[in-house]
Design a protein around this motif. Structure first.
Motif, PDB file in Angstrom:
ATOM      1  N   MET A 195      40.011  -0.242 116.483  1.00  0.00           N
ATOM      2  CA  MET A 195      40.475  -1.151 115.425  1.00  0.00           C
ATOM      3  C   MET A 195      41.342  -0.368 114.450  1.00  0.00           C
ATOM      4  O   MET A 195      40.902   0.608 113.870  1.00  0.00           O
ATOM      5  CB  MET A 195      39.280  -1.761 114.688  1.00  0.00           C
ATOM      6  CG  MET A 195      39.676  -2.673 113.531  1.00  0.00           C
ATOM      7  SD  MET A 195      38.262  -3.360 112.636  1.00  0.00           S
ATOM      8  CE  MET A 195      37.636  -4.530 113.833  1.00  0.00           C
ATOM      9  N   ALA A 196      42.615  -0.778 114.306  1.00  0.00           N
ATOM     10  CA  ALA A 196      43.538  -0.110 113.402  1.00  0.00           C
ATOM     11  C   ALA A 196      44.012  -1.094 112.346  1.00  0.00           C
ATOM     12  O   ALA A 196      44.354  -2.229 112.654  1.00  0.00           O
ATOM     13  CB  ALA A 196      44.723   0.454 114.180  1.00  0.00           C
ATOM     14  N   ARG A 197      44.005  -0.658 111.095  1.00  0.00           N
ATOM     15  CA  ARG A 197      44.510  -1.483 110.009  1.00  0.00           C
ATOM     16  C   ARG A 197      45.889  -0.998 109.602  1.00  0.00           C
ATOM     17  O   ARG A 197      46.180   0.196 109.646  1.00  0.00           O
ATOM     18  CB  ARG A 197      43.574  -1.425 108.796  1.00  0.00           C
ATOM     19  CG  ARG A 197      42.375  -2.354 108.915  1.00  0.00           C
ATOM     20  CD  ARG A 197      41.211  -1.661 109.534  1.00  0.00           C
ATOM     21  NE  ARG A 197      40.067  -2.576 109.656  1.00  0.00           N
ATOM     22  CZ  ARG A 197      38.830  -2.165 109.818  1.00  0.00           C
ATOM     23  NH1 ARG A 197      38.544  -0.884 109.865  1.00  0.00           N
ATOM     24  NH2 ARG A 197      37.857  -3.031 109.960  1.00  0.00           N
ATOM     25  N   LEU A 198      46.721  -1.937 109.189  1.00  0.00           N
ATOM     26  CA  LEU A 198      48.078  -1.593 108.789  1.00  0.00           C
ATOM     27  C   LEU A 198      48.420  -2.298 107.494  1.00  0.00           C
ATOM     28  O   LEU A 198      48.133  -3.482 107.321  1.00  0.00           O
ATOM     29  CB  LEU A 198      49.068  -1.979 109.893  1.00  0.00           C
ATOM     30  CG  LEU A 198      50.543  -1.669 109.622  1.00  0.00           C
ATOM     31  CD1 LEU A 198      51.227  -1.153 110.882  1.00  0.00           C
ATOM     32  CD2 LEU A 198      51.286  -2.902 109.089  1.00  0.00           C
ATOM     33  N   LEU A 199      49.027  -1.557 106.580  1.00  0.00           N
ATOM     34  CA  LEU A 199      49.530  -2.109 105.328  1.00  0.00           C
ATOM     35  C   LEU A 199      51.030  -1.854 105.295  1.00  0.00           C
ATOM     36  O   LEU A 199      51.475  -0.711 105.524  1.00  0.00           O
ATOM     37  CB  LEU A 199      48.854  -1.456 104.118  1.00  0.00           C
ATOM     38  CG  LEU A 199      47.334  -1.633 103.991  1.00  0.00           C
ATOM     39  CD1 LEU A 199      46.586  -0.564 104.782  1.00  0.00           C
ATOM     40  CD2 LEU A 199      46.910  -1.556 102.529  1.00  0.00           C
ATOM     41  N   ALA A 200      51.814  -2.891 105.049  1.00  0.00           N
ATOM     42  CA  ALA A 200      53.271  -2.777 105.133  1.00  0.00           C
ATOM     43  C   ALA A 200      53.910  -3.137 103.794  1.00  0.00           C
ATOM     44  O   ALA A 200      53.593  -4.155 103.190  1.00  0.00           O
ATOM     45  CB  ALA A 200      53.810  -3.681 106.243  1.00  0.00           C
ATOM     46  N   TRP A 201      54.808  -2.278 103.353  1.00  0.00           N
ATOM     47  CA  TRP A 201      55.620  -2.481 102.161  1.00  0.00           C
ATOM     48  C   TRP A 201      56.679  -1.386 102.141  1.00  0.00           C
ATOM     49  O   TRP A 201      56.504  -0.363 102.791  1.00  0.00           O
ATOM     50  CB  TRP A 201      54.744  -2.441 100.898  1.00  0.00           C
ATOM     51  CG  TRP A 201      54.487  -1.062 100.358  1.00  0.00           C
ATOM     52  CD1 TRP A 201      55.176  -0.402  99.390  1.00  0.00           C
ATOM     53  CD2 TRP A 201      53.469  -0.134 100.808  1.00  0.00           C
ATOM     54  NE1 TRP A 201      54.667   0.856  99.193  1.00  0.00           N
ATOM     55  CE2 TRP A 201      53.631   1.047 100.063  1.00  0.00           C
ATOM     56  CE3 TRP A 201      52.468  -0.185 101.793  1.00  0.00           C
ATOM     57  CZ2 TRP A 201      52.806   2.164 100.257  1.00  0.00           C
ATOM     58  CZ3 TRP A 201      51.663   0.929 101.974  1.00  0.00           C
ATOM     59  CH2 TRP A 201      51.829   2.083 101.210  1.00  0.00           C
ATOM     60  N   PRO A 202      57.798  -1.547 101.449  1.00  0.00           N
ATOM     61  CA  PRO A 202      58.269  -2.776 100.817  1.00  0.00           C
ATOM     62  C   PRO A 202      58.961  -3.666 101.845  1.00  0.00           C
ATOM     63  O   PRO A 202      59.179  -3.251 102.991  1.00  0.00           O
ATOM     64  CB  PRO A 202      59.282  -2.249  99.801  1.00  0.00           C
ATOM     65  CG  PRO A 202      59.884  -1.061 100.494  1.00  0.00           C
ATOM     66  CD  PRO A 202      58.728  -0.429 101.246  1.00  0.00           C
ATOM     67  N   ASN A 203      59.302  -4.873 101.424  1.00  0.00           N
ATOM     68  CA  ASN A 203      60.080  -5.757 102.277  1.00  0.00           C
ATOM     69  C   ASN A 203      61.543  -5.304 102.215  1.00  0.00           C
ATOM     70  O   ASN A 203      62.207  -5.506 101.190  1.00  0.00           O
ATOM     71  CB  ASN A 203      59.945  -7.208 101.812  1.00  0.00           C
ATOM     72  CG  ASN A 203      60.538  -8.197 102.801  1.00  0.00           C
ATOM     73  OD1 ASN A 203      61.234  -7.808 103.733  1.00  0.00           O
ATOM     74  ND2 ASN A 203      60.273  -9.464 102.588  1.00  0.00           N
ATOM     75  N   ARG A 204      62.024  -4.710 103.288  1.00  0.00           N
ATOM     76  CA  ARG A 204      63.389  -4.172 103.296  1.00  0.00           C
ATOM     77  C   ARG A 204      64.441  -5.267 103.183  1.00  0.00           C
ATOM     78  O   ARG A 204      65.600  -4.974 102.867  1.00  0.00           O
ATOM     79  CB  ARG A 204      63.620  -3.363 104.572  1.00  0.00           C
ATOM     80  CG  ARG A 204      62.761  -2.120 104.699  1.00  0.00           C
ATOM     81  CD  ARG A 204      63.013  -1.148 103.569  1.00  0.00           C
ATOM     82  NE  ARG A 204      62.362   0.128 103.771  1.00  0.00           N
ATOM     83  CZ  ARG A 204      62.254   1.060 102.841  1.00  0.00           C
ATOM     84  NH1 ARG A 204      62.752   0.850 101.628  1.00  0.00           N
ATOM     85  NH2 ARG A 204      61.657   2.205 103.093  1.00  0.00           N
ATOM     86  N   LEU A 205      64.054  -6.511 103.402  1.00  0.00           N
ATOM     87  CA  LEU A 205      65.003  -7.616 103.290  1.00  0.00           C
ATOM     88  C   LEU A 205      65.472  -7.811 101.849  1.00  0.00           C
ATOM     89  O   LEU A 205      66.497  -8.455 101.615  1.00  0.00           O
ATOM     90  CB  LEU A 205      64.353  -8.906 103.806  1.00  0.00           C
ATOM     91  CG  LEU A 205      65.259  -9.907 104.518  1.00  0.00           C
ATOM     92  CD1 LEU A 205      65.726  -9.335 105.839  1.00  0.00           C
ATOM     93  CD2 LEU A 205      64.531 -11.223 104.731  1.00  0.00           C
ATOM     94  N   ASP A 206      64.723  -7.269 100.884  1.00  0.00           N
ATOM     95  CA  ASP A 206      65.014  -7.523  99.472  1.00  0.00           C
ATOM     96  C   ASP A 206      66.023  -6.546  98.869  1.00  0.00           C
ATOM     97  O   ASP A 206      66.436  -6.733  97.725  1.00  0.00           O
ATOM     98  CB  ASP A 206      63.723  -7.450  98.656  1.00  0.00           C
ATOM     99  CG  ASP A 206      62.756  -8.573  99.005  1.00  0.00           C
ATOM    100  OD1 ASP A 206      63.181  -9.537  99.656  1.00  0.00           O
ATOM    101  OD2 ASP A 206      61.568  -8.458  98.639  1.00  0.00           O
ATOM    102  N   ALA A 207      66.411  -5.520  99.603  1.00  0.00           N
ATOM    103  CA  ALA A 207      67.345  -4.536  99.066  1.00  0.00           C
ATOM    104  C   ALA A 207      68.689  -5.207  98.762  1.00  0.00           C
ATOM    105  O   ALA A 207      69.139  -6.073  99.513  1.00  0.00           O
ATOM    106  CB  ALA A 207      67.527  -3.388 100.044  1.00  0.00           C
ATOM    107  N   PRO A 208      69.352  -4.823  97.672  1.00  0.00           N
ATOM    108  CA  PRO A 208      70.594  -5.502  97.269  1.00  0.00           C
ATOM    109  C   PRO A 208      71.724  -5.368  98.284  1.00  0.00           C
ATOM    110  O   PRO A 208      72.623  -6.213  98.312  1.00  0.00           O
ATOM    111  CB  PRO A 208      70.949  -4.832  95.938  1.00  0.00           C
ATOM    112  CG  PRO A 208      70.189  -3.544  95.924  1.00  0.00           C
ATOM    113  CD  PRO A 208      68.944  -3.787  96.703  1.00  0.00           C
ATOM    114  N   GLU A 209      71.687  -4.325  99.100  1.00  0.00           N
ATOM    115  CA  GLU A 209      72.772  -4.121 100.077  1.00  0.00           C
ATOM    116  C   GLU A 209      72.582  -4.921 101.356  1.00  0.00           C
ATOM    117  O   GLU A 209      73.462  -4.924 102.229  1.00  0.00           O
ATOM    118  CB  GLU A 209      72.903  -2.639 100.422  1.00  0.00           C
ATOM    119  CG  GLU A 209      71.714  -2.036 101.163  1.00  0.00           C
ATOM    120  CD  GLU A 209      70.643  -1.477 100.250  1.00  0.00           C
ATOM    121  OE1 GLU A 209      69.779  -0.718 100.738  1.00  0.00           O
ATOM    122  OE2 GLU A 209      70.674  -1.809  99.037  1.00  0.00           O
TER     123      GLU A 209
END
Length: 286
Positions: free
Chosen positions: A1-15
């Motif tokens: 069992m592996a847990r994963l935490l993901a951040w940041p949302n790269r879609l939010d970058a201004p470029e």
């Protein structure tokens, strides 16, 4: 069992540049955490229900999600990644996948149930929960991506998407020694009259995950766990998957949400080398 935490949302970058498809309500809404601000396709033609992502630079992507969509049970999704701006040099291809993967094995259902063959959620049970699709990838380091959706049977006549998440993931080397919990919460207001009748003002329910990560070395505890709390605060989104190996319940054991109670969840130095930290993640529902 592996847990994963993901951040940041790269879609939010201004470029970041989002383009393609036919979207009557613009793709820029995918970069807004408010799920009520949807992107909406002009129709259900597959040439309309797709879009391209240019991150501007190569980015590491390990966790992706489509949140707050209105696809019906026949909805499918395909994610591809490319090495070039012409989107011709294919580097990653998920293939066509169900937006509603199986949640049940045949033994969990009755033969008469409408979803016995598919194992997916039933149309009756879609209910008010935020419709979310989560996928964990092998790490990809790419600049160019394309999302495609096939939902030509959608009775609404269009595809809505509230949010798309694409980001790097952290799989803690430390141990989640406290069994994670998933709770249901609601802000529904209930009052009882003098005669005993119940009146309510209903609000969407939300899921809340709680877990503790222990036996992190000081580098991981400081640069990952504490940094997560400092960076996200109480108002920035995070994607959590409580078990990346779970096939049937992986979607339901994943949360798109925000941290809470970070002021009462400090990084603990529990030994000469070890650290530990508690987390609570509250699902975003609107």
């Amino acid at each position: 069992m592996a847990r994963l935490l993901a951040w940041p949302n790269r879609l939010d970058a201004p470029e970041v540049l989002l383009s393609g498809g036919n979207w009557a309500i613009g793709l820029e809404n995918l970069q807004d955490m408010r799920l009520s601000k949807v992107s909406r396709s002009g129709d259900l033609d597959m040439a309309s229900t797709r879009f391209r992502v240019d991150f501007g630079v190569e980015r590491t992507i390990q966790a992706v999600a489509v949140i707050g969509h209105n696809a019906d049970l026949d909805g499918r999704v395909r994610l591809t990644g490319y090495n070039d701006a012409d989107f011709s040099d294919l580097a990653y291809d998920s293939g066509w996948l169900d937006l509603y993967p199986p949640l049940f094995s045949p033994s969990d259902l009755e033969w008469e149930d409408e979803n016995w063959w598919s194992g997916r959620i039933s149309s009756e049970d879609l209910g008010e929960d935020v419709r979310t699709y989560v996928r964990i990838l092998e790490q990809q380091f790419l600049r160019y991506w394309q999302w495609e959706f096939d939902n030509r049977t959608n009775p609404a006549g269009y595809l809505d998407i509230g949010r798309v998440f694409m980001g790097p993931g952290w799989v803690p080397a430390g141990k989640m020694t406290r069994t994670p919990t998933l709770a249901a919460e609601t802000d529904t207001v209930v009052v009882r009259s003098l005669a005993g009748s119940i009146y309510s003002r209903r609000r969407k329910s939300r899921r809340v995950a709680q877990f503790r990560i222990e036996r992190m070395d000081q580098v991981e505890g400081t640069n990952r766990a504490l940094r997560l709390a400092l960076d996200r605060g109480l108002d920035r989104d995070i994607l959590v998957c409580l078990d990346t190996d779970e096939e049937l319940l992986g979607q339901q054991w994943s949360l798109y949400g925000i941290l809470r109670n970070i002021d009462s969840s400090p990084l603990e130095f529990s030994g000469v080398e070890d650290t530990a930290m508690n987390f609570q993640v509250e699902q975003i529902t609107g």
